[in-house]
Design a protein around this motif. Structure first.
Motif, PDB file in Angstrom:
ATOM      1  N   TYR A   2      22.694   1.339 -43.180  1.00 61.69           N
ATOM      2  CA  TYR A   2      22.713   0.792 -42.308  1.00 61.69           C
ATOM      3  C   TYR A   2      24.105  -0.135 -42.084  1.00 61.69           C
ATOM      4  N   CYS A  57      12.242   2.395 -30.002  1.00 63.77           N
ATOM      5  CA  CYS A  57      12.865   0.948 -30.629  1.00 63.77           C
ATOM      6  C   CYS A  57      11.734   0.521 -31.588  1.00 63.77           C
ATOM      7  N   HIS A  58      10.687   1.086 -31.123  1.00 63.68           N
ATOM      8  CA  HIS A  58       9.398   0.456 -32.605  1.00 63.68           C
ATOM      9  C   HIS A  58       9.675   1.313 -32.752  1.00 63.68           C
ATOM     10  N   ARG A  64      11.810   1.547 -40.433  1.00 61.73           N
ATOM     11  CA  ARG A  64      13.283   0.765 -41.153  1.00 61.73           C
ATOM     12  C   ARG A  64      12.398   0.570 -42.194  1.00 61.73           C
ATOM     13  N   ILE A  65      11.214  -0.041 -41.745  1.00 60.52           N
ATOM     14  CA  ILE A  65      10.337  -0.692 -43.073  1.00 60.52           C
ATOM     15  C   ILE A  65       9.268   0.249 -43.871  1.00 60.52           C
ATOM     16  N   GLN A 123      19.958   6.872 -37.703  1.00 62.19           N
ATOM     17  CA  GLN A 123      20.224   6.022 -36.745  1.00 62.19           C
ATOM     18  C   GLN A 123      21.298   6.473 -36.094  1.00 62.19           C
ATOM     19  N   VAL A 148      12.156   0.605 -35.780  1.00 62.63           N
ATOM     20  CA  VAL A 148      11.488  -0.610 -36.486  1.00 62.63           C
ATOM     21  C   VAL A 148      10.797   0.226 -37.539  1.00 62.63           C
ATOM     22  N   TYR A 149       9.501   1.299 -37.261  1.00 67.57           N
ATOM     23  CA  TYR A 149       8.273   1.495 -38.605  1.00 67.57           C
ATOM     24  C   TYR A 149       9.152   1.743 -39.603  1.00 67.57           C
TER      25      TYR A 149
END
Length: 221
Positions: A181, A3-4, A10-11, A59, A7-8
């Motif tokens: 997304y 999950c982390h 996507r950033i 995804q 997030v990275y």
């Protein structure tokens, strides 16, 4: 942990898309040579398509093979670039001057295509054809991002309805970031239990020749 990492990812992708949009558009505006201008414009479309393809493919990285993931990225990249071929088809000439001085927008720049692709994408996703739906999703990403970028200058063109107003740069960048997304979320929405139960009353899905994984059917690539 995964999950982390997502997030990275996507950033990073959001940052890269924003930079590509701004630098690409500024370079096109500053370039005076017609050929270089056209190449820069198409390269920006292609780069945005590649980044959108990556954002879309990641995804589904747990549900597809690595090869198919790269195929999704390449599909979005290639489609984003090849959409502009319709300029030459409409001009009936390989001359850059003829292709860039059309009296009307060529057929692949009609945003009604996006609505048609969206309808087919939803139908195929609901019918549980994983591979076909993801390929359609990648193509849809390419069309949406390409048309959104063009809409900054000309607005969207819908057949039989005409053109919308031009959109702002911030709307263009935000839409480009969100598109992959939103399309992947729509795919998941089509696979929710309530949708499948509703369809189950009307459609009998044949599971032969497919592998089931968390409610998905897809062929190994």
């Amino acid at each position: 942990m995964q999950c982390h990492i997502m997030v990275y990812v996507r950033i990073v992708l959001t940052t890269l898309v924003s930079i590509t949009c701004m630098l690409g558009d500024n370079f096109v505006e500053l370039t005076q040579h017609p050929l270089l201008k056209a190449l820069a414009d198409n390269a920006t479309h292609a780069a945005i398509g590649a980044l959108s393809g990556i954002a879309f493919a990641v995804q589904f990285y747990e549900k597809t093979t690595h090869f198919f993931g790269w195929l999704l990225i390449f599909t979005c990249f290639a489609c984003s670039s090849l959409i502009d071929v319709d300029h030459f088809i409409a001009a009936r000439s390989w001359s850059l001057e003829d292709a860039t001085n059309l009296t009307r927008r060529p057929f692949l720049h009609c945003s009604t295509i996006i609505l048609l692709l969206l309808f087919i994408y939803v139908c195929v996703s609901c019918l549980n054809y994983m591979r076909c739906s993801l390929l359609l999703g990648a193509i849809l990403c390419a069309f949406v991002t390409h048309h959104t970028r063009d809409a900054v200058r000309r607005g969207f063109w819908f057949c039989f309805f005409g053109h919308t107003n031009r959109i702002s740069n911030i709307t263009y960048i935000l839409t480009t970031i969100i598109t992959p997304y939103a399309i992947s979320y729509l795919h998941g929405l089509c696979r929710t239990l309530i949708v499948q139960q509703f369809l189950g009353h009307f459609i009998k899905l044949n599971d032969s020749n497919y592998k089931d994984n968390r409610g998905y059917r897809y062929m190994q690539v």
